[in-house]
Each structure stands twice: as C-alpha cells, then as structure tokens.
Design a protein around this motif. Structure first.
Motif, PDB file in Angstrom:
ATOM      1  N   TYR A 163      78.826 -53.715  21.166  1.00  0.00           N
ATOM      2  CA  TYR A 163      78.094 -54.919  21.583  1.00  0.00           C
ATOM      3  C   TYR A 163      78.966 -56.047  22.124  1.00  0.00           C
ATOM      4  O   TYR A 163      78.449 -57.001  22.682  1.00  0.00           O
ATOM      5  CB  TYR A 163      77.272 -55.455  20.401  1.00  0.00           C
ATOM      6  CG  TYR A 163      76.139 -54.543  20.008  1.00  0.00           C
ATOM      7  CD1 TYR A 163      74.937 -54.565  20.713  1.00  0.00           C
ATOM      8  CD2 TYR A 163      76.264 -53.651  18.944  1.00  0.00           C
ATOM      9  CE1 TYR A 163      73.890 -53.735  20.359  1.00  0.00           C
ATOM     10  CE2 TYR A 163      75.220 -52.812  18.585  1.00  0.00           C
ATOM     11  CZ  TYR A 163      74.037 -52.856  19.292  1.00  0.00           C
ATOM     12  OH  TYR A 163      72.989 -52.029  18.955  1.00  0.00           O
ATOM     13  N   LEU A 223      73.251 -40.940  19.780  1.00  0.00           N
ATOM     14  CA  LEU A 223      73.589 -42.195  19.121  1.00  0.00           C
ATOM     15  C   LEU A 223      74.446 -41.929  17.878  1.00  0.00           C
ATOM     16  O   LEU A 223      75.422 -42.640  17.611  1.00  0.00           O
ATOM     17  CB  LEU A 223      72.296 -42.931  18.756  1.00  0.00           C
ATOM     18  CG  LEU A 223      72.402 -44.305  18.117  1.00  0.00           C
ATOM     19  CD1 LEU A 223      73.259 -45.249  18.948  1.00  0.00           C
ATOM     20  CD2 LEU A 223      70.998 -44.896  17.935  1.00  0.00           C
ATOM     21  N   ASP A 265      79.942 -51.646  15.864  1.00  0.00           N
ATOM     22  CA  ASP A 265      79.082 -52.591  16.580  1.00  0.00           C
ATOM     23  C   ASP A 265      79.894 -53.573  17.420  1.00  0.00           C
ATOM     24  O   ASP A 265      79.446 -54.014  18.477  1.00  0.00           O
ATOM     25  CB  ASP A 265      78.177 -53.336  15.599  1.00  0.00           C
ATOM     26  CG  ASP A 265      77.122 -52.419  14.994  1.00  0.00           C
ATOM     27  OD1 ASP A 265      76.754 -51.425  15.653  1.00  0.00           O
ATOM     28  OD2 ASP A 265      76.684 -52.682  13.859  1.00  0.00           O
ATOM     29  N   SER A 293      72.310 -53.629  16.062  1.00  0.00           N
ATOM     30  CA  SER A 293      73.401 -52.807  15.533  1.00  0.00           C
ATOM     31  C   SER A 293      73.032 -51.356  15.809  1.00  0.00           C
ATOM     32  O   SER A 293      71.845 -51.022  15.969  1.00  0.00           O
ATOM     33  CB  SER A 293      73.619 -53.036  14.031  1.00  0.00           C
ATOM     34  OG  SER A 293      72.661 -52.313  13.276  1.00  0.00           O
ATOM     35  N   LEU A 294      74.032 -50.502  15.848  1.00  0.00           N
ATOM     36  CA  LEU A 294      73.744 -49.097  16.164  1.00  0.00           C
ATOM     37  C   LEU A 294      72.953 -48.451  15.043  1.00  0.00           C
ATOM     38  O   LEU A 294      72.085 -47.608  15.273  1.00  0.00           O
ATOM     39  CB  LEU A 294      75.054 -48.338  16.428  1.00  0.00           C
ATOM     40  CG  LEU A 294      75.859 -48.845  17.624  1.00  0.00           C
ATOM     41  CD1 LEU A 294      77.083 -47.959  17.856  1.00  0.00           C
ATOM     42  CD2 LEU A 294      75.018 -48.908  18.903  1.00  0.00           C
ATOM     43  N   ARG A 295      73.249 -48.867  13.812  1.00  0.00           N
ATOM     44  CA  ARG A 295      72.493 -48.320  12.679  1.00  0.00           C
ATOM     45  C   ARG A 295      71.021 -48.711  12.780  1.00  0.00           C
ATOM     46  O   ARG A 295      70.131 -47.880  12.596  1.00  0.00           O
ATOM     47  CB  ARG A 295      73.105 -48.843  11.386  1.00  0.00           C
ATOM     48  CG  ARG A 295      72.291 -48.532  10.151  1.00  0.00           C
ATOM     49  CD  ARG A 295      73.038 -48.944   8.889  1.00  0.00           C
ATOM     50  NE  ARG A 295      72.128 -49.000   7.769  1.00  0.00           N
ATOM     51  CZ  ARG A 295      71.564 -50.110   7.311  1.00  0.00           C
ATOM     52  NH1 ARG A 295      71.836 -51.277   7.874  1.00  0.00           N
ATOM     53  NH2 ARG A 295      70.746 -50.085   6.299  1.00  0.00           N
ATOM     54  N   ARG A 296      70.763 -49.977  13.098  1.00  0.00           N
ATOM     55  CA  ARG A 296      69.366 -50.413  13.227  1.00  0.00           C
ATOM     56  C   ARG A 296      68.689 -49.762  14.418  1.00  0.00           C
ATOM     57  O   ARG A 296      67.486 -49.519  14.413  1.00  0.00           O
ATOM     58  CB  ARG A 296      69.296 -51.935  13.356  1.00  0.00           C
ATOM     59  CG  ARG A 296      69.675 -52.685  12.111  1.00  0.00           C
ATOM     60  CD  ARG A 296      68.670 -52.490  10.993  1.00  0.00           C
ATOM     61  NE  ARG A 296      69.079 -53.184   9.785  1.00  0.00           N
ATOM     62  CZ  ARG A 296      68.509 -53.004   8.597  1.00  0.00           C
ATOM     63  NH1 ARG A 296      67.519 -52.152   8.449  1.00  0.00           N
ATOM     64  NH2 ARG A 296      68.947 -53.655   7.551  1.00  0.00           N
ATOM     65  N   LYS A 297      69.444 -49.511  15.460  1.00  0.00           N
ATOM     66  CA  LYS A 297      68.873 -48.844  16.631  1.00  0.00           C
ATOM     67  C   LYS A 297      68.414 -47.435  16.233  1.00  0.00           C
ATOM     68  O   LYS A 297      67.319 -47.006  16.589  1.00  0.00           O
ATOM     69  CB  LYS A 297      69.911 -48.777  17.752  1.00  0.00           C
ATOM     70  CG  LYS A 297      69.341 -48.278  19.087  1.00  0.00           C
ATOM     71  CD  LYS A 297      70.444 -47.983  20.100  1.00  0.00           C
ATOM     72  CE  LYS A 297      71.028 -49.207  20.737  1.00  0.00           C
ATOM     73  NZ  LYS A 297      70.093 -49.863  21.684  1.00  0.00           N
ATOM     74  N   ALA A 298      69.249 -46.740  15.474  1.00  0.00           N
ATOM     75  CA  ALA A 298      68.892 -45.384  15.051  1.00  0.00           C
ATOM     76  C   ALA A 298      67.654 -45.408  14.152  1.00  0.00           C
ATOM     77  O   ALA A 298      66.737 -44.592  14.306  1.00  0.00           O
ATOM     78  CB  ALA A 298      70.068 -44.729  14.330  1.00  0.00           C
ATOM     79  N   ILE A 299      67.610 -46.349  13.219  1.00  0.00           N
ATOM     80  CA  ILE A 299      66.465 -46.441  12.304  1.00  0.00           C
ATOM     81  C   ILE A 299      65.183 -46.724  13.091  1.00  0.00           C
ATOM     82  O   ILE A 299      64.139 -46.110  12.867  1.00  0.00           O
ATOM     83  CB  ILE A 299      66.707 -47.543  11.243  1.00  0.00           C
ATOM     84  CG1 ILE A 299      67.796 -47.097  10.264  1.00  0.00           C
ATOM     85  CG2 ILE A 299      65.419 -47.896  10.509  1.00  0.00           C
ATOM     86  CD1 ILE A 299      68.250 -48.189   9.292  1.00  0.00           C
ATOM     87  N   ALA A 317      68.116 -53.505  19.855  1.00  0.00           N
ATOM     88  CA  ALA A 317      68.429 -53.558  18.419  1.00  0.00           C
ATOM     89  C   ALA A 317      69.893 -53.968  18.252  1.00  0.00           C
ATOM     90  O   ALA A 317      70.767 -53.441  18.934  1.00  0.00           O
ATOM     91  CB  ALA A 317      68.171 -52.202  17.780  1.00  0.00           C
TER      92      ALA A 317
END
Lengths: 326, 344
Positions: free
Chosen positions: A142, A107, A138, B70-76, B68
C-alpha cells in the motif's frame, strides 16, 4: 472446488464454518463478547510467516532474494486485484465463485511473497510514522508507488470481457506454473514452500482457464471471435514473461530462483496443446515495447498507464490512515 | 427437480389433512409431498427473494474489495462476498425443488418482478461499512434466519442451517473489524460511529413492517414457514445489540433507547416507516443501481452461457466436459436477509 483461501502456511482465516462449531444458533450474539476458541480468527494480525525460519541461505545475496520475491509477489498481488474486479460481475454464479477463488489464491501467494521479501531485505519496506502498526506486507502493498512495483505488465491489463479474463488466466498460470514447479527446488526453503503451495493452486487455475478457452473456441461464433480478439490483444505481453531481468539471473545462479527464459519452451508447448484442443491458432504478434532510455518494462518498474490507477484505488484507504489498525 | 402432481384420483381433502398433520407435528414437507398451491407459491416467493438478496447483497460489500486497507482484510472480504454467491446457489437450488429454475428467477429479478432485501438499497460509503454490515446487518439477518432452520419446507430449512453457521462466522468477523478499528486512531473511531449511525435504522427495518401492518405474517406462521413475528424479532435484536454497542464503545442514534425494567426489554423509537416503504417501493438510494448492476452482469454474460450450452451440445458424443455448472460447487458462505418487508 479447491477453495483454499488460506494465505499462510498456517491457518488464520478459515473458509467459513467448515470446521467451526458455532454452537447455539438461536442467539446470534452468543459468544460474541467471549474470547472463546471459536472467536473470529485473527483477532490480531499474524505474520504470514510466523514460526517459519526466514534465515537467508548461505551464499545468497539477501537483496537479490528480496527483490526477486517482490517481483513474484507484485505479479500475484496486481493480478489478484484485477481478477477480484469480477466479483458480482461474472456470467453466472459458478464462474463468480471460481474467479473469486483464483483471486484469493493469488492474494495468498502475494502475502507470503511480500512477507518473504520484507524478511529477506528489510530495506525494501517503506517507512511509516514511528509506532505505525501497519505490517510489512501491507507497507509493501500500500505504500509504494507504481515505479516501485516489479510485476510484469500482463498482470495489470485492465477490464476486458470474460474471454479476455480466461485468456489472461491461461497465459499467466501456464507461465507461472512452469516457474513454480522449478521453484519448489529452491535453496531458499521458504520460497520452495510457497511455490509448492502455489503449484496446487495454479494447476487448478490453468485447468479452469484452459477448459473455458476450449469451450469458448468451440461454442458459438460470437464466443470464438471474442476469444480470438482477446488472445490477439494480450499476445504482445507474452514475450515479456520470458525475458530475464538481472535479478533473475542472479537468483537463478544462486540456486534460489528461476530464470524465466528457461521455461519458455515448456510454457509454449503447453499453450499450444490448449490451442490445438480449442482448434485455434496461436496469435502472431511481436512483443510490446518497453519505455525510457533502456526500454524498461514491468520488472524495471516501468508499466502501462493502467497500473498507477489500479494502485490509486487499491491504496486509497490505507494511505489515508498510515497509523491505522485493521 | 420435482413438479407438483395434481392427481385427481386422490381426494384433495385427504391430502390437505395429511399436510396439516405434518405441519401440526412440526415435521418437514418435502418436495415430492403434496402441498397446497398457495403454500408452494408463498415458498417460491420467499426462497427466491432470499436467494436474490444474497446475490444483490454481494454488491454493497463488493464495493470495497478493491480498496480494503490491508491484504488480510481484502482476503476476508473477498471470501465473504464469494460466500454470498454460494448462499445464493444453495437457495436457488432449494427453490428449484419447488418447480422453478434459477434462470427464470433471475429473469424475474432483473425485470424487477421479484424483490430482494431492502437493506442492500443503502450505499456503502466507507470501508467501515463492511464491519457494520457484518455486525448489524448479518446480525439482524441471523435473527430472521435462525427460526427458518426449523421452517416447514425441508430443502429450505436444511439450506438455512448451513447458511446460518456461515452467517454467524461473518458476523463475528464484522464485529472484530470494528473492535480492531476502535483500538486504532481517533479518525478510525469516528469512522465506526459514523457508519453505525447510518446502518442502525435500516438494520431495524430488516425485520419488516410492524405486526399490525404485515398481512402475510399470520398465514406464514400457520404454515410454519415463519415462526416469529416481525416485532418479536426486532425487539430481540435491539436487546442483544445494546450490550454489544457498549462493549464496542459506540452509541445508537436513538435518544429513546433505554432499558425498561417493567417490560424486561429495551424501549426504542419507532422506525421511519415512510422511509421503509419508499425504499421497498423502489425509491431507496441504490435500488436502481443494484438492479442495473445485476442486469448488466447477467446480460453481459449471456454470450458466455450460450457458448457453454452450444459447446455441451457439440460434445455429447465426446468425452470432454464443459466447465460450466458442473465445475463449481457452492462455496462456503455469508451475508443475507429475509426480505420480510416485501411481505406487503
């Protein structure tokens, strides 16, 4: 464990607590309203490439660079999504943690590669309503549909048991590591830095998967037969990994990318070493056909039926809130 | 691993005296020390429930990893749920110092013979629940767990120190997600309020039944396993949460929630203890789902664990190492809860 969950070249999400002093633990909320130095990192989104010079090198077609980064980024994103499905489902806690690490590494790679793609060619980035705060990585992740995704089809294979998971990781990481090792010499210094970070991560992924493949092959009758079945089922997707897309030809000629055909022999040799250690034979099956008039495959945006479902799930919340802040 | 040595050469009364003195001095009991059998049993139950809570607790938040936004939120989120597995590992290890194995405890969990925190029997119906769980559920868990850092059994107390540090980090992440969403669109603000409404009461129930209905509290406090009563901790949590909610711009679903000048605390309504006991006894919205999920993962992994054992046995003479348990170190961490309510 080589847990490096940092998706960026500079830190924005630290693995919990390791270098954070939370002070007085008697009060769960002390500091929660205070904007102190320990405040949960990333109070705001940070561009993963913040502070990095993203100028496209001389003699490089920015569109090719963007398209190439998108391919590599989509591979990592889609494969990460699949591996993360193992979370809370692995055979034991150690494997649950290890698989989550791998998904996190991928990721992180995806975020950097998608950000690089957007910086190289802003036209790749889907448009959203004016004022939308959704960042480029994003928007790319997305707000594209499956025809816009450029990942190889191996990355999107759904489901499967633990044998299939480790077989997939072995194949993917063997292939990708050979590419990343060469990519560290890319004339695009951003891509070279992303690859250098990825090499460390993928070496661990390959090692993890290789050791499990050997363990399963030499464990019980059941584990061996499950492993052989998994490898056999995945094998038709192997040859696609080494087919050269015109974009890959162009970036290889420009000295910024790698023609995957050039790593085929090396990857084969490495895989055969693992198979030898495992005491099993390489499957013998032809490649999975492409679709459409030109026999398009993953790099052309022509996928298996599984990808659009994966994206429907992954994108559902983000698409409902095109102006949302997360 | 140490098992209890029941050596009759020693005078049990003298040992008991020494044990009592250690507790009295607020020193730690260590695995090799003599301890009363009831103390050991109580600890095994509590630590196991705590470990199970970490592992079952992976599910409600894990439900949103794939979506999730956003990718950042997915990582968190992925890192957080991974941390819960790490917490489970430390705690099972602490339990193993009392003479039980992780496998035994897992078998008891999937057979429904040991409990986990009831909070995880509530569903996560919105991505926002990830933030709310971080803020309220992890927040309540921290209130429960901070005193456990000083608990009398050494391995448990030391595990809790690390876990609490990680928990408070995740609590901040959860609160920060809600803060960010409140700065977003109207629809996002509504999502936050809706989620907070659903989790407020279950979070208050995490402190367990009222003191007059918590029969094990007295003995656990005497042993230094527990250091505050359920109602004390619940009140502390309410007092801390109200200013947080105000800063966030949300309300709690309780019309009786108001500052009481005389008491120096917030007054609040009585939680619905009928609901609480129903969930504890297995009739919560997700009890069966959570247990079935864990059982499925455990059963489906049996052939892998068997293969690793068989491989290791075949390898005794060879140099190669198996990638099983030795491969993974407990990672850093997240969310938890002491299942105080199962003290009943």
């Amino acid at each position: 464990m080589t847990a490096n969950n940092e998706p960026t070249i500079h830190v924005e999400h630290d693995e919990a607590g390791t270098n954070v002093d939370h002070g007085d633990h008697d009060n769960a909320y002390s500091g929660l309203l205070v904007n102190d130095a320990n405040w949960a990192f990333g109070t705001d989104f940070e561009d993963p490439l913040a502070g990095v010079d993203t100028t496209v090198p001389d003699g490089v077609d920015a569109k090719d660079l963007g398209a190439y980064c998108l391919m590599l980024g989509d591979d990592a994103l889609v494969f990460s999504q699949r591996i993360s499905e193992w979370c809370s489902n692995a055979p034991d806690l150690e494997e649950d943690i290890a698989l989550a690490n791998i998904a996190l590494d991928l990721l992180g790679q995806a975020r950097l590669l998608l950000a690089r793609a957007a910086a190289a060619d802003p036209e790749l980035v889907p448009e959203l309503p004016a004022g939308s705060p959704v960042p480029d990585e994003d928007r790319l992740a997305y707000f594209r549909n499956d025809l816009g995704f450029r990942n190889v089809r191996l990355a999107e294979v759904p489901g499967g048991d633990f044998a299939e998971a480790v077989a997939k990781i072995l194949i993917y990481s063997t292939w990708r590591l050979s590419i990343f090792e060469r990519l560290t010499d890319s004339r695009d210094t951003v891509l070279a830095a992303i690859a250098a970070k990825g090499v460390k991560e993928m070496s661990y992924h390959r090692d993890f998967a290789g050791r499990w493949v050997v363990t399963l092959a030499r464990g019980t009758e059941e584990s061996k037969s499950r492993l052989l079945k998994a490898l056999d089922g995945l094998w038709p997707l192997w040859s696609e990994l080494f087919e050269t897309h015109p974009v890959e030809t162009a970036v290889a000629e420009a000295g910024i990318g790698v023609d995957p055909a050039t790593v085929a022999d090396e990857a084969s040799v490495i895989l055969d070493q693992v198979f030898a250690a495992a005491g099993i034979d390489r499957p013998e099956r032809g490649g999975l056909a492409g679709v459409g008039v030109h026999g398009g495959k993953g790099r052309d945006g022509l996928h298996t039926e599984a990808l659009s479902k994966l994206l429907a799930e992954m994108q559902v919340v983000a698409r409902e809130h095109p102006e949302g802040q997360w | 691993m140490t098992t209890q040595v029941n050596d009759n050469r020693f005078d049990e009364a003298a040992l008991q005296e020494q044990f009592d003195a250690t507790i009295e001095a607020k020193d730690r009991i260590e695995p090799r020390d003599w301890m009363p059998e009831a103390y050991r049993k109580t600890l095994i139950r509590q630590v196991a429930q705590h470990a199970h809570s970490e592992i079952i607790g992976m599910q409600p938040e894990g439900n949103w990893i794939s979506r999730a936004p956003s990718l950042r939120r997915k990582a968190i989120l992925l890192a957080k749920v991974q941390d819960e597995a790490g917490h489970g590992l430390y705690l099972y290890s602490a339990a193993e110092t009392l003479g039980v194995t992780r496998n035994e405890l897992t078998e008891k969990l999937v057979a429904g013979k040991q409990k986990y925190s009831s909070i995880f029997n509530y569903p996560t119906l919105s991505y926002t629940d990830v933030g709310t769980i971080g803020w309220l559920v992890d927040g309540a868990a921290i209130c429960n767990q901070v005193p456990l850092c000083r608990t009398s059994f050494g391995p448990y107390g030391r595990a809790m120190i690390r876990i609490c540090k990680e928990e408070s980090f995740h609590q901040r992440q959860g609160y920060e997600l809600l803060m960010t969403m409140m700065r977003g669109t109207e629809a996002q603000r509504e999502m936050v309020q809706e989620s907070v409404n659903r989790f407020w009461w279950p979070a208050l129930m995490m402190f367990g039944p009222p003191d007059d209905n918590s029969p094990n509290t007295e003995q656990s406090m005497a042993w230094g396993i527990k250091t505050h009563t359920n109602d004390e901790l619940r009140q502390k949590f309410v007092d801390m949460s109200v200013p947080q909610a105000e800063a966030l711009g949300v309300t709690f679903p309780d019309e009786n929630l108001k500052w009481n000048e005389e008491r120096g605390h917030y007054d609040f309504s009585t939680p619905n203890w009928d609901e609480f006991w129903a969930v504890v006894k297995g009739d919560g919205p997700c009890n069966e789902q959570r247990l079935n999920h864990r059982k499925r993962a455990w059963d489906e992994g049996a052939w892998v664990r068997e293969a690793a054992l068989a491989f290791a046995e075949n390898q005794t003479a060879e140099a190669a190492a198996t990638p099983t348990a030795a491969d993974a170190t407990p990672a850093a961490g997240v969310d938890t809860t002491t299942p105080e309510e199962t003290a009943k």
